[in-house]
Design a protein around this motif. Structure first.
Motif, PDB file in Angstrom:
ATOM      1  N   ALA A   1       7.552   0.346 -30.937  1.00 24.09           N
ATOM      2  CA  ALA A   1       8.904   0.862 -29.954  1.00 24.09           C
ATOM      3  C   ALA A   1       9.779   1.947 -30.549  1.00 24.09           C
ATOM      4  N   GLU A   2       9.459   1.935 -31.896  1.00 27.30           N
ATOM      5  CA  GLU A   2      10.184   3.336 -32.431  1.00 27.30           C
ATOM      6  C   GLU A   2       9.532   4.360 -32.070  1.00 27.30           C
ATOM      7  N   GLU A   3       8.398   4.729 -31.980  1.00 19.86           N
ATOM      8  CA  GLU A   3       7.622   5.906 -31.784  1.00 19.86           C
ATOM      9  C   GLU A   3       7.822   6.315 -30.451  1.00 19.86           C
ATOM     10  N   TRP A   4       7.552   5.322 -29.288  1.00 15.41           N
ATOM     11  CA  TRP A   4       7.510   5.661 -28.164  1.00 15.41           C
ATOM     12  C   TRP A   4       8.426   6.431 -27.394  1.00 15.41           C
ATOM     13  N   PRO A   5       9.700   6.057 -27.452  1.00 16.63           N
ATOM     14  CA  PRO A   5      10.632   7.193 -27.106  1.00 16.63           C
ATOM     15  C   PRO A   5      10.684   8.533 -27.321  1.00 16.63           C
ATOM     16  N   HIS A   6      10.120   9.044 -28.356  1.00 16.07           N
ATOM     17  CA  HIS A   6       9.792  10.309 -28.738  1.00 16.07           C
ATOM     18  C   HIS A   6       8.676  10.746 -28.071  1.00 16.07           C
ATOM     19  N   VAL A   7       7.636   9.835 -28.017  1.00 12.19           N
ATOM     20  CA  VAL A   7       6.430  10.456 -27.422  1.00 12.19           C
ATOM     21  C   VAL A   7       6.722  10.854 -25.805  1.00 12.19           C
ATOM     22  N   LEU A   8       7.720   9.941 -25.093  1.00  8.51           N
ATOM     23  CA  LEU A   8       8.193  10.316 -23.725  1.00  8.51           C
ATOM     24  C   LEU A   8       8.937  11.728 -23.754  1.00  8.51           C
ATOM     25  N   ALA A   9       9.739  11.744 -24.733  1.00  8.38           N
ATOM     26  CA  ALA A   9      10.717  13.120 -24.867  1.00  8.38           C
ATOM     27  C   ALA A   9       9.565  14.043 -24.855  1.00  8.38           C
ATOM     28  N   ASP A  10       8.392  14.081 -25.840  1.00  9.91           N
ATOM     29  CA  ASP A  10       7.422  15.167 -25.974  1.00  9.91           C
ATOM     30  C   ASP A  10       6.893  15.209 -24.456  1.00  9.91           C
ATOM     31  N   ALA A  11       6.715  14.374 -23.639  1.00 10.31           N
ATOM     32  CA  ALA A  11       5.866  14.518 -22.501  1.00 10.31           C
ATOM     33  C   ALA A  11       6.895  15.516 -21.549  1.00 10.31           C
ATOM     34  N   VAL A  12       8.369  14.849 -21.367  1.00  9.95           N
ATOM     35  CA  VAL A  12       9.287  15.739 -20.640  1.00  9.95           C
ATOM     36  C   VAL A  12       9.500  17.118 -21.090  1.00  9.95           C
ATOM     37  N   ALA A  13       9.313  17.455 -22.334  1.00 12.93           N
ATOM     38  CA  ALA A  13       9.336  18.752 -23.074  1.00 12.93           C
ATOM     39  C   ALA A  13       8.245  19.612 -22.414  1.00 12.93           C
ATOM     40  N   ALA A  14       6.922  18.825 -22.584  1.00 12.11           N
ATOM     41  CA  ALA A  14       5.806  19.565 -22.286  1.00 12.11           C
ATOM     42  C   ALA A  14       5.704  19.938 -20.712  1.00 12.11           C
ATOM     43  N   VAL A  15       6.101  19.016 -19.856  1.00 11.70           N
ATOM     44  CA  VAL A  15       6.112  19.280 -18.552  1.00 11.70           C
ATOM     45  C   VAL A  15       6.933  20.294 -18.112  1.00 11.70           C
ATOM     46  N   ALA A  16       8.029  20.314 -18.484  1.00 11.80           N
ATOM     47  CA  ALA A  16       9.212  21.700 -18.601  1.00 11.80           C
ATOM     48  C   ALA A  16       8.521  22.892 -19.087  1.00 11.80           C
ATOM     49  N   GLY A  17       7.594  22.694 -20.086  1.00 10.58           N
ATOM     50  CA  GLY A  17       7.110  23.843 -20.583  1.00 10.58           C
ATOM     51  C   GLY A  17       5.782  24.378 -20.015  1.00 10.58           C
TER      52      GLY A  17
ATOM     53  N   ALA B   1      16.493  10.296 -27.137  1.00 11.80           N
ATOM     54  CA  ALA B   1      15.518  11.360 -27.560  1.00 11.80           C
ATOM     55  C   ALA B   1      15.214  12.528 -26.743  1.00 11.80           C
ATOM     56  N   VAL B   2      15.364  12.174 -25.221  1.00 15.45           N
ATOM     57  CA  VAL B   2      15.274  13.082 -24.456  1.00 15.45           C
ATOM     58  C   VAL B   2      16.538  14.161 -24.347  1.00 15.45           C
ATOM     59  N   GLN B   3      17.536  13.663 -24.397  1.00 15.74           N
ATOM     60  CA  GLN B   3      18.859  14.325 -24.481  1.00 15.74           C
ATOM     61  C   GLN B   3      18.799  15.152 -25.962  1.00 15.74           C
ATOM     62  N   ALA B   4      18.324  14.655 -27.105  1.00 11.62           N
ATOM     63  CA  ALA B   4      18.308  15.517 -28.352  1.00 11.62           C
ATOM     64  C   ALA B   4      17.602  16.752 -28.010  1.00 11.62           C
TER      65      ALA B   4
ATOM     66  N   VAL C   1      -3.984  16.201 -27.884  1.00 12.32           N
ATOM     67  CA  VAL C   1      -2.706  15.398 -27.590  1.00 12.32           C
ATOM     68  C   VAL C   1      -1.900  15.401 -28.984  1.00 12.32           C
ATOM     69  N   ARG C   2      -2.335  15.575 -29.921  1.00 11.76           N
ATOM     70  CA  ARG C   2      -1.432  15.616 -31.268  1.00 11.76           C
ATOM     71  C   ARG C   2      -0.676  16.677 -31.216  1.00 11.76           C
ATOM     72  N   THR C   3      -1.131  17.970 -30.587  1.00 13.45           N
ATOM     73  CA  THR C   3      -0.317  19.256 -30.683  1.00 13.45           C
ATOM     74  C   THR C   3       0.668  19.043 -29.564  1.00 13.45           C
ATOM     75  N   LEU C   4       0.246  18.363 -28.387  1.00 16.50           N
ATOM     76  CA  LEU C   4       1.409  18.719 -27.299  1.00 16.50           C
ATOM     77  C   LEU C   4       2.107  17.332 -27.619  1.00 16.50           C
ATOM     78  N   PHE C   5       1.837  16.412 -28.262  1.00 19.30           N
ATOM     79  CA  PHE C   5       2.904  15.097 -28.450  1.00 19.30           C
ATOM     80  C   PHE C   5       3.059  15.189 -30.174  1.00 19.30           C
TER      81      PHE C   5
ATOM     82  N   PHE D   1       1.782  20.576 -17.407  1.00 18.54           N
ATOM     83  CA  PHE D   1       2.022  19.522 -16.435  1.00 18.54           C
ATOM     84  C   PHE D   1       0.766  18.527 -16.543  1.00 18.54           C
ATOM     85  N   GLU D   2      -0.300  18.926 -16.283  1.00 20.58           N
ATOM     86  CA  GLU D   2      -1.489  18.032 -16.196  1.00 20.58           C
ATOM     87  C   GLU D   2      -2.033  17.532 -17.412  1.00 20.58           C
ATOM     88  N   ALA D   3      -1.677  18.264 -18.498  1.00 24.30           N
ATOM     89  CA  ALA D   3      -2.291  17.652 -19.777  1.00 24.30           C
ATOM     90  C   ALA D   3      -1.244  16.917 -20.269  1.00 24.30           C
TER      91      ALA D   3
END
Length: 401
Positions: A305-321, A368-371, A284-288, A324-326
């Motif tokens: 609330a400050e950290e969560w948007p960056h967690v979601l951006a990590d998720a989008v990047a991980a799926v694109a990379g 965060a996702v745009q960045a 989890v810490r590696t992927l996010f 998916f399932e992790a």
């Protein structure tokens, strides 16, 4: 011209409320289309109570249709697709969906939703309503901010359930790939995300308050299914799109009334997430990376609330990379911790203040996702959906529904 309108009610074991929903649907159809051909379809899968009987007993002016399927391996999406199939057979001009467990359904909803999808171009109507501040968690922390971040469009209630679409939308939707999770709780986000992906007109329809059975006991399996369908659609999207022109309207989604969730259910969910993280925390810490510095909390992790948007951006990047399932399943664990942290953050806030917090969270997710400058199109999702990863950590996890 005589037009056909179908109101579909997807249900499983909703004998206490399905009759009232059917009567409200019928009254709304009679008000909006007194000279039209009106049909109310109950689509149920494996109900073991009196759902079908209650529907059959409801005195309706509209024609009644029951579409039944076995319970095992099916879910809400199975019922929605059954409603769509019946609507196609009936050559319907428009289709409305009303959840069977809602206690605040009003006849006027029918006309409002139907009016929103009038016309020959594909259109999808989604609800906008006020919710208990301790509900709508998957909407507030996953579906709405992720859709805004990927498609540049803020949709307040993209998985609300009270939907409507016209014949042109039905024809368009028939071409969309259906992942397994779309037959479960992934159906609502599958409809909304595909509409946004194809630039279909999406209209938000104010419906007032929504009162229904709390979905919190499903907080492990429901978001997993929603994320699975959403990520499948994201991977068929050409690119992460820039935010739409104009300033999104401020939400007014938090109701004045609120009921805290059952502490016993919260404790069970927290324990299940703790067991999951005991096994997967290193990955989890590696992927996010954004979760690497989150601090401890009585319920597990304090995800702010400050950290969560960056967690979601990590998720989008991980799926694109290609993870998916992790990304999907790890995000569920972090999401539960975000929800419990959110409840602490909003303690003492007014409804308007909670709305503003959620608006800021969504806007920060977009930024965060745009960045990240994520490139889509280079990965594919799994062919099958398997709930066993989370069922293995949730002692009470049932067959998917």
């Amino acid at each position: 011209m005589n037009r056909t309108t179908v109101v579909g009610i997807p249900a499983r074991d909703e004998e206490r409320t399905v009759g009232a929903v059917a009567r409200a649907a019928d009254a709304g159809l009679h008000l909006a289309f007194p000279r039209g051909t009106n049909v109310v379809v109950l689509a149920e899968n494996g109900s073991t109570d009196g759902t079908v009987r209650r529907f059959a007993e409801a005195p309706l002016r509209a024609r009644k249709v029951v579409a039944s399927s076995p319970g095992a391996g099916t879910g809400k999406g199975t019922n929605v697709f059954a409603i769509i199939d019946r609507a196609v057979e009936l050559d319907a001009d428009r289709v409305l969906l009303l959840d069977a467990d809602v206690r605040s359904t009003e006849p006027e909803w029918v006309g409002r939703l139907a009016d929103a999808v009038a016309g020959d171009e594909p259109a999808l109507a989604v609800p906008s309503y006020r919710r208990d501040r301790f509900e709508a968690n998957t909407t507030n922390h996953l579906a709405s901010p992720l859709l805004a971040a990927v498609y540049g469009v803020h949709v307040e209630q993209p998985i609300g359930g009270e939907f409507a679409f016209n014949r042109a939308f039905l024809e368009r939707a028939a071409t969309w790939s259906r992942p397994d999770s779309a037959y479960l709780y992934g159906i609502d986000v599958w409809l909304t995300a595909n509409a946004l992906r194809e630039h279909v007109r999406v209209v938000e329809v104010p419906l007032g308050r929504k009162l229904h059975n709390s979905p919190f006991p499903k907080i492990l399996r429901l978001p997993q299914q929603v994320l699975d369908s959403l990520f499948h659609v994201v991977l068929t999207t050409d690119r992460v799109r820039p935010p739409g022109a104009g300033v999104p309207r401020a939400r007014a989604a938090v109701d004045g009334a609120a009921v805290r969730q059952d502490p016993a259910v919260v404790a069970r969910v927290s324990a299940a997430v703790g067991r999951y993280l005991d096994v997967h925390l290193a990955d989890v810490r590696t992927l996010f990376p954004a979760a690497g510095e989150v601090g401890p909390a009585p319920w597990g992790l304090r995800v702010t609330a400050e950290e969560w948007p960056h967690v979601l951006a990590d998720a989008v990047a991980a799926v694109a990379g290609g993870r998916f399932e992790a990304a999907r399943d790890h995000l569920v664990a972090l999401y539960v911790n975000r929800v419990l942290t959110f409840w602490e953050e909003i303690d003492g806030l007014s409804g308007a203040e909670v709305d503003r917090l959620l608006d800021r969270q969504a806007a920060r997710t977009v930024a965060a996702v745009q960045a990240r400058r994520v490139e889509l199109g280079g990965a594919a999702g799994p062919r099958e959906f398997d709930v066993r990863r989370w069922a293995g950590f949730d002692d009470e996890a049932p067959v998917p529904a």
